[in-house]
Design an enzyme around this catalytic site. Sequence first.
Site, PDB file in Angstrom:
ATOM      1  N   ASP B  55       0.831  -1.212   0.000  1.00 31.58           N
ATOM      2  CA  ASP B  55       0.000   0.000   0.000  1.00 31.58           C
ATOM      3  C   ASP B  55       0.859   1.254   0.000  1.00 31.58           C
ATOM      4  OD1 ASP B  55      -2.005  -1.823   0.389  1.00 31.58           O
ATOM      5  OD2 ASP B  55      -2.363  -1.296   2.502  1.00 31.58           O
ATOM      6  N   TYR B 113       5.554 -10.125   7.182  1.00 28.02           N
ATOM      7  CA  TYR B 113       5.371  -8.694   7.409  1.00 28.02           C
ATOM      8  C   TYR B 113       5.706  -8.384   8.857  1.00 28.02           C
ATOM      9  CZ  TYR B 113       2.792  -7.778   3.050  1.00 28.02           C
ATOM     10  OH  TYR B 113       2.419  -7.614   1.734  1.00 28.02           O
TER      11      TYR B 113
END
Lengths: 263, 263
Positions: B55, B113
């Site tokens: 993102d 992540y």
Amino acid sequence: MKRKNIALLLEYDGSRYDGWQRQGNTDNTIQGKLEKILEKMTGVCQEIHGSGRTDAGVHAAGQVANIHLDTDMDEKEVQNYLNRYLPEDIRVLQARVVPERFHSRLWAKEKTYTYYIDMDEKSSVFRRKYVYALGKRLDVNAMQQAAGYLVGTHDFAGFSSNKNKKKSTVRTIKDIRLQVSGSSLTVTMTGDGFLYNMARILAGTLIETGLGKRTPDSVKDVLESGDRQAAGFMAPAKGLFLESVAYEPEIFLLNKGDGETVR
Amino acid sequence: MKRKNIALLLEYDGSRYDGWQRQGNTDNTIQGKLEKILEKMTGVCQEIHGSGRTDAGVHAAGQVANIHLDTDMDEKEVQNYLNRYLPEDIRVLQARVVPERFHSRLWAKEKTYTYYIDMDEKSSVFRRKYVYALGKRLDVNAMQQAAGYLVGTHDFAGFSSNKNKKKSTVRTIKDIRLQVSGSSLTVTMTGDGFLYNMARILAGTLIETGLGKRTPDSVKDVLESGDRQAAGFMAPAKGLFLESVAYEPEIFLLNKGDGETVR
């Protein structure tokens, strides 16, 4: 209200500042930012004393400063107040009430500076503002040898930009450590004091030695001659950190886990 | 000229970008920057395939992408060319010639992540762009319990912003690790894949659990209902890093010392 002498342990990203020391009108300094907020807090304008100046663009992981304040706030309240109003690139790591006579510069026993070099052309994107991306391999053994000659009590006049030769330029460098990790090379320098620009000129001289542009022995001549021209270049400010300032007894009990781990 | 399929191991500071995926005219994406330089290098416009989108504002320490090129350059030359023309906040850590059929997304076995939280209002000034400064203490045990319910193979529809319910929203989360160091809390999530915004919504849900705004058990209801509204908020992009993408066999032999140590 009680008068307190409060010492601050400070961390700052020097990138966008004109260094520590306050300047006249166009003030964009760490000292200036702190004093402005403390004036708002107490209503009086007072000077905050730093352990030493840091040049424009130089960073600090452990700068120490002190100021006398008339306030009912305790240490933690002063710290929180400052952090609330300081920009995000300046942070108070700790505040402590210290003896009336404590002075961050006059009482400093030892300072440690760290200079960060990346031997790749491009450094970690996350560290890019805090390291000198040299783009060349360095002969660490030659640098180590030169560092050995610099350690000790010498006249470091040749390693300073200071023209004022009235004050003594004799300092004691207790240790210079070189650490290699992948493409990054860290130079850690500890001494009882550093002259104007001395940390950056020592770093620059060691870098020139590592590049083979000068011999390790050549630093001895600089110590003897005191000739600035004989020393190396002044390494870029962005790679330099004022790591810590030592006092006896120590005044800060820093939680090392705090603000010390970066990816 | 030989046609080569080249895989790139990438690191980037996502702060000023609109994410990984190329966008029409006003292109300010990582993919776009890379393709523009590769077009200049080869004279042909080709698509570079990322292991997945990140993102806007999300960072990467180990994004992987691949592209088919007609070039005589070897791996190191491609890496150096890219690093010479890429902005300082995008870096190629390694380039490797891989099998013709290798595809960075389709061949990915596992992704990790990491979400960085600082429980102080103010984070380290050197990390300020890479951490979510929460300013509140978190109940790590409650978070650990919620994380336990999330690990495993589940339908994570409720933890995604993706409206498209045609594709499967079943994923396997292999591990969620919470590490506390001083005021900083790190959430490391490893899975076979992550849905749109999933990593940030998982982080946000764990944060709400740590704040006592929801019970650890409540995440079970989200897994069952698949209701996005039942899950937590989407944690800020700046705290999230795409840490690594795993393949079998591994394609990169990264020198861990390089670019990994930050003050």
